[in-house]
Write a protein that holds these residues in place. Sequence first.
Motif, mmCIF file in Angstrom:
data_model
loop_
_atom_site.group_PDB
_atom_site.id
_atom_site.type_symbol
_atom_site.label_atom_id
_atom_site.label_comp_id
_atom_site.label_asym_id
_atom_site.label_seq_id
_atom_site.Cartn_x
_atom_site.Cartn_y
_atom_site.Cartn_z
ATOM 1 N N TRP A 99 -18.248 66.404 28.451
ATOM 2 C CA TRP A 99 -17.891 66.832 27.104
ATOM 3 C C TRP A 99 -18.369 68.258 26.837
ATOM 4 O O TRP A 99 -19.369 68.724 27.394
ATOM 5 N N VAL A 100 -17.628 68.931 25.958
ATOM 6 C CA VAL A 100 -17.967 70.298 25.550
ATOM 7 C C VAL A 100 -18.653 70.241 24.190
ATOM 8 O O VAL A 100 -18.072 69.745 23.223
ATOM 9 N N PRO A 101 -19.884 70.738 24.080
ATOM 10 C CA PRO A 101 -20.571 70.730 22.792
ATOM 11 C C PRO A 101 -20.055 71.831 21.884
ATOM 12 O O PRO A 101 -19.309 72.718 22.320
ATOM 13 N N PRO A 102 -20.446 71.823 20.618
ATOM 14 C CA PRO A 102 -20.075 72.938 19.727
ATOM 15 C C PRO A 102 -20.710 74.230 20.231
ATOM 16 O O PRO A 102 -21.920 74.286 20.449
ATOM 17 N N LEU A 103 -19.893 75.251 20.420
ATOM 18 C CA LEU A 103 -20.352 76.531 20.955
ATOM 19 C C LEU A 103 -19.944 77.636 19.988
ATOM 20 O O LEU A 103 -18.793 78.076 19.979
ATOM 21 N N CYS A 104 -20.879 78.093 19.165
ATOM 22 C CA CYS A 104 -20.561 79.116 18.170
ATOM 23 C C CYS A 104 -20.054 80.380 18.857
ATOM 24 O O CYS A 104 -20.663 80.867 19.812
ATOM 25 N N MET A 138 -10.886 74.902 28.333
ATOM 26 C CA MET A 138 -11.765 73.813 28.756
ATOM 27 C C MET A 138 -11.053 72.472 28.680
ATOM 28 O O MET A 138 -11.363 71.549 29.442
ATOM 29 N N ALA A 139 -10.082 72.341 27.751
ATOM 30 C CA ALA A 139 -9.267 71.131 27.711
ATOM 31 C C ALA A 139 -8.397 71.045 28.954
ATOM 32 O O ALA A 139 -8.309 69.999 29.613
ATOM 33 N N ALA A 140 -7.748 72.171 29.317
ATOM 34 C CA ALA A 140 -6.953 72.202 30.542
ATOM 35 C C ALA A 140 -7.835 72.033 31.768
ATOM 36 O O ALA A 140 -7.367 71.581 32.818
ATOM 37 N N GLY A 141 -9.107 72.360 31.638
ATOM 38 C CA GLY A 141 -10.056 72.248 32.742
ATOM 39 C C GLY A 141 -10.620 70.868 32.955
ATOM 40 O O GLY A 141 -11.511 70.686 33.779
ATOM 41 N N GLY A 142 -10.135 69.865 32.214
ATOM 42 C CA GLY A 142 -10.471 68.487 32.531
ATOM 43 C C GLY A 142 -11.510 67.803 31.673
ATOM 44 O O GLY A 142 -11.815 66.627 31.891
ATOM 45 N N ALA A 143 -12.099 68.489 30.694
ATOM 46 C CA ALA A 143 -13.127 67.855 29.856
ATOM 47 C C ALA A 143 -12.547 66.660 29.094
ATOM 48 O O ALA A 143 -11.355 66.632 28.758
ATOM 49 N N GLY A 144 -13.392 65.685 28.813
ATOM 50 C CA GLY A 144 -12.944 64.511 28.074
ATOM 51 C C GLY A 144 -12.919 64.721 26.580
ATOM 52 O O GLY A 144 -12.069 64.181 25.870
ATOM 53 N N LEU A 145 -13.880 65.499 26.067
ATOM 54 C CA LEU A 145 -13.986 65.798 24.639
ATOM 55 C C LEU A 145 -14.279 67.275 24.470
ATOM 56 O O LEU A 145 -15.173 67.812 25.127
#
Length: 388
Positions: free
Chosen positions: A44-49, A71-78
């Motif tokens: 998962w990708v956390p909030p990144l300001c 990052m969505a195209a890179g396979g992350a789940g969230l």
Amino acid sequence: MSATDAVETTAALSLDETSGSTVAAAGLFTPITIRGLTMRNRVWVPPLCQYSVDARDGVPNDWHLVHLGAMAAGGAGLIMAEATAVNPEGRISDHDTGLWNDAQAEAWARIVRFIRSQGAAAGVQLAHAGRKASIWPEPTRRRGSQPLDLGGWPTVSASAVAFDGLREPAALDEAGIAAVIDDFRTAARRAADAGFDLVEVHAAHGYLVHQFLSPLSNLRADDWGGSLENRARLLLEIVRAVRAEVGEAMPVFVRFSATDWTPGGWDEAQTATVAGWASDAGADFFDISTGGLVASADIPIGPAYQAHFAEYVGERSDVPVSAVGRITNARHADELVATGRADAVMFGKAMMRDPHFALRAAHELGAGSTMWPVQYLRARPEVNDGEW
């Protein structure tokens, strides 16, 4: 891993090419279901300001689309969008994103559509910076509060106690507290209307809700301060308001700082207790970080230095949790999930360095390649002699 009914783990199976036997897929790449939402993996990708709203109107732009979309195209789940202010005064800086008006929601909708089109779930962190608001945006590299005559604004908090180096905030009165709760509620509605799959209440990193939780920043003598129940009241009221607004289908997350790293401050035992209360109030999942309230705190930063706090909160309060903080090794992260120490792992800087980190991790762990965008299939290691 929590046994709560809110989270259902689905075993993923793959064929071992060397033996032909069926084996369990890597822990990181086992789907997870929270309420009605299934995420394809635990990367998962956390909030990144990003501090990239140059128009200073809270409206996300092309940078946010590319940053999150990659990052969505890179396979992350969230994909969790950055700390997004519920009102103008709640922004960390005047270059932050917001969700206090319809124009912002419409801009987010475009980004959400792309994230979801890539197979990832889209979440957004709803935030109010409190006494840490109105600072210079990160790209300027200036310290301190942004002056009122140069675009800054007065700040608020639980008590009139300044964060080190910033201007003194005003203590919120009853009307101000009620307005903040309502701002979280309406921001959650806009998030749902924009198509987000889930929302997260930001109660970490020394921002407003954390300021109410910690006895170091909350010196109130009324019903919003003193006892743990009173200090947790703002968070619980926000969670209840958000849950009532978004209904029963949408997951609601909470991000905690499990400790202030300072004697007499907020700690993991209080975090676990309040996480249980927040679960009862309607929250489903807890993202466990640390720090941010005290500038001088001595934090022993190192690989996975916060993971044991996630494990502690998950075990003590029987809630699902994610770990975050200097976790960059796929095998280590996989072990955290596979052994039940965390239900998911947030990868921040690792994802910024490599937006395809999830695809790389899946290759390294032998978890398959179903997440690859069709446009990139020719680049898969499986069709290139196994080379990344």
